[in-house]
Design a protein around this motif. Structure first.
Motif, PDB file in Angstrom:
ATOM      1  N   MET A   1      -6.249  34.963  61.920  1.00  0.00           N
ATOM      2  CA  MET A   1      -5.320  35.770  62.010  1.00  0.00           C
ATOM      3  C   MET A   1      -4.010  35.157  62.688  1.00  0.00           C
ATOM      4  SD  MET A   1      -6.750  39.541  63.516  1.00  0.00           S
ATOM      5  CE  MET A   1      -7.807  40.508  62.398  1.00  0.00           C
ATOM      6  N   SER A   2      -2.967  35.996  62.345  1.00  0.00           N
ATOM      7  CA  SER A   2      -1.709  35.248  62.647  1.00  0.00           C
ATOM      8  C   SER A   2      -1.291  35.707  64.276  1.00  0.00           C
ATOM      9  CB  SER A   2      -0.495  35.509  61.808  1.00  0.00           C
ATOM     10  OG  SER A   2      -0.770  35.010  60.678  1.00  0.00           O
ATOM     11  N   LYS A   3      -0.203  35.244  64.821  1.00  0.00           N
ATOM     12  CA  LYS A   3       0.135  35.496  66.042  1.00  0.00           C
ATOM     13  C   LYS A   3       1.573  35.923  66.199  1.00  0.00           C
ATOM     14  CE  LYS A   3       0.314  34.256  70.903  1.00  0.00           C
ATOM     15  NZ  LYS A   3      -0.007  33.410  71.921  1.00  0.00           N
ATOM     16  N   LEU A   4       1.718  37.105  66.303  1.00  0.00           N
ATOM     17  CA  LEU A   4       3.293  37.603  66.681  1.00  0.00           C
ATOM     18  C   LEU A   4       3.860  37.177  67.815  1.00  0.00           C
ATOM     19  CD1 LEU A   4       5.500  39.118  65.047  1.00  0.00           C
ATOM     20  CD2 LEU A   4       4.350  41.181  66.236  1.00  0.00           C
ATOM     21  N   THR A   5       4.752  36.720  68.017  1.00  0.00           N
ATOM     22  CA  THR A   5       5.703  36.642  69.202  1.00  0.00           C
ATOM     23  C   THR A   5       7.142  36.829  68.674  1.00  0.00           C
ATOM     24  OG1 THR A   5       6.297  34.267  68.758  1.00  0.00           O
ATOM     25  CG2 THR A   5       4.245  34.966  70.233  1.00  0.00           C
ATOM     26  N   LEU A   6       7.951  37.454  69.725  1.00  0.00           N
ATOM     27  CA  LEU A   6       9.271  37.519  69.880  1.00  0.00           C
ATOM     28  C   LEU A   6      10.160  36.686  70.831  1.00  0.00           C
ATOM     29  CD1 LEU A   6       9.348  41.513  69.823  1.00  0.00           C
ATOM     30  CD2 LEU A   6      10.190  40.015  68.028  1.00  0.00           C
ATOM     31  N   GLU A   7      11.093  35.950  70.435  1.00  0.00           N
ATOM     32  CA  GLU A   7      11.825  35.023  71.229  1.00  0.00           C
ATOM     33  C   GLU A   7      13.322  35.727  71.498  1.00  0.00           C
ATOM     34  OE1 GLU A   7      11.904  31.002  69.470  1.00  0.00           O
ATOM     35  OE2 GLU A   7       9.523  31.358  69.085  1.00  0.00           O
ATOM     36  N   ARG A   8      13.809  35.439  72.471  1.00  0.00           N
ATOM     37  CA  ARG A   8      15.190  35.894  72.774  1.00  0.00           C
ATOM     38  C   ARG A   8      16.136  34.680  72.207  1.00  0.00           C
ATOM     39  NH1 ARG A   8      17.723  39.843  74.725  1.00  0.00           N
ATOM     40  NH2 ARG A   8      16.221  41.013  75.277  1.00  0.00           N
ATOM     41  N   GLY A   9      17.300  35.013  71.642  1.00  0.00           N
ATOM     42  CA  GLY A   9      18.197  33.953  71.416  1.00  0.00           C
ATOM     43  C   GLY A   9      18.242  33.000  70.811  1.00  0.00           C
ATOM     44  N   VAL A  10      17.701  32.958  69.513  1.00  0.00           N
ATOM     45  CA  VAL A  10      17.341  31.774  68.992  1.00  0.00           C
ATOM     46  C   VAL A  10      18.635  31.211  68.351  1.00  0.00           C
ATOM     47  CG1 VAL A  10      15.804  30.681  66.916  1.00  0.00           C
ATOM     48  CG2 VAL A  10      15.240  32.477  68.583  1.00  0.00           C
ATOM     49  N   SER A  11      18.842  29.864  68.588  1.00  0.00           N
ATOM     50  CA  SER A  11      20.014  29.283  67.937  1.00  0.00           C
ATOM     51  C   SER A  11      19.453  28.880  66.502  1.00  0.00           C
ATOM     52  CB  SER A  11      20.582  28.103  68.789  1.00  0.00           C
ATOM     53  OG  SER A  11      21.389  27.292  68.015  1.00  0.00           O
ATOM     54  N   ILE A  12      20.389  29.297  65.491  1.00  0.00           N
ATOM     55  CA  ILE A  12      20.020  28.589  64.219  1.00  0.00           C
ATOM     56  C   ILE A  12      20.175  27.218  63.953  1.00  0.00           C
ATOM     57  CG2 ILE A  12      20.905  28.744  61.754  1.00  0.00           C
ATOM     58  CD1 ILE A  12      21.362  31.708  62.281  1.00  0.00           C
ATOM     59  N   ARG A  13      21.309  26.629  64.691  1.00  0.00           N
ATOM     60  CA  ARG A  13      21.291  25.081  64.586  1.00  0.00           C
ATOM     61  C   ARG A  13      20.264  24.286  65.235  1.00  0.00           C
ATOM     62  NH1 ARG A  13      25.453  22.414  68.647  1.00  0.00           N
ATOM     63  NH2 ARG A  13      23.894  23.491  69.963  1.00  0.00           N
ATOM     64  N   GLN A  14      19.600  24.895  66.427  1.00  0.00           N
ATOM     65  CA  GLN A  14      18.600  24.283  67.101  1.00  0.00           C
ATOM     66  C   GLN A  14      17.241  24.430  66.355  1.00  0.00           C
ATOM     67  OE1 GLN A  14      17.536  26.381  70.793  1.00  0.00           O
ATOM     68  NE2 GLN A  14      15.819  25.448  71.125  1.00  0.00           N
ATOM     69  N   ARG A  15      17.056  25.677  65.602  1.00  0.00           N
ATOM     70  CA  ARG A  15      15.974  25.764  64.868  1.00  0.00           C
ATOM     71  C   ARG A  15      16.025  25.235  63.332  1.00  0.00           C
ATOM     72  NH1 ARG A  15      10.951  27.610  67.003  1.00  0.00           N
ATOM     73  NH2 ARG A  15      11.376  29.124  68.258  1.00  0.00           N
ATOM     74  N   TRP A  16      17.304  25.248  62.796  1.00  0.00           N
ATOM     75  CA  TRP A  16      17.344  25.032  61.415  1.00  0.00           C
ATOM     76  C   TRP A  16      18.319  23.979  60.814  1.00  0.00           C
ATOM     77  CZ3 TRP A  16      18.109  30.763  60.330  1.00  0.00           C
ATOM     78  CH2 TRP A  16      16.964  31.260  60.542  1.00  0.00           C
TER      79      TRP A  16
END
Length: 162
Positions: free
Chosen positions: A1-16
């Motif tokens: 099974m997958s794990k769902l999480t929620l993160e606050r304020g993800v920066s697109i530059r940081q992630r992508w």
């Protein structure tokens, strides 16, 4: 099974690795990967109109409670918990929206199936408002099953934040 999480304020530059854009609100992550990124990578399989529509659908419907967008997030959480249904697209739940931060502009939604011990997100689709407008389905392989207790716990925590 997958794990769902929620993160606050993800920066697109940081992630992508893109130009700096701060995405407010809570962001869906599945097994540690932002859902928006997963769907942005899969959008190449959509027809040209669908790729264009989904180009900026990476904002979560779960925005900050001190702005005007809290109602859509609270509605989405109720839909995910099976407490209510989206009248415009029964059986679907809005998950990602565009820069306008309104479900009415364009949205990526999924079919949510709740079972005794599991919750499945499947049949992701990008569409403009109105059930009469044809949507653009993502590949059927993008399906996630979560432990219902873990899934619902994350959603209840989110309800307290928005």
């Amino acid at each position: 099974m997958s794990k769902l999480t929620l993160e606050r304020g993800v920066s697109i530059r940081q992630r992508w690795g893109r130009a700096a854009v701060q995405v407010g609100g809570l962001q869906w992550s599945i097994d540690g990967r932002p859902l928006a990124l997963i769907l942005q990578e899969a959008r190449s399989s959509l027809p040209k109109e669908g790729r264009h529509l989904t180009a900026d659908l990476y904002y979560s419907v779960l925005q900050r409670s001190n702005d005007d967008y809290g109602d859509a997030g609270r509605d989405a959480l109720r839909f995910l918990l099976g407490e209510d249904e989206w009248e415009e697209f029964p059986g679907r739940v809005p998950l990602l929206i565009g820069q306008c931060l309104h479900v009415e502009c364009a949205v990526t939604s999924a079919i949510i199936e709740r079972h005794d011990g599991a919750v499945t997100w499947s049949q992701f689709q990008a569409h403009q408002p109105g059930p009469e407008v044809e949507g653009f389905p993502f590949p059927s392989a993008i399906t996630y099953t979560f432990d219902r207790e873990q899934h619902d716990s994350v959603l209840r925590e989110a309800q307290a934040q928005i």
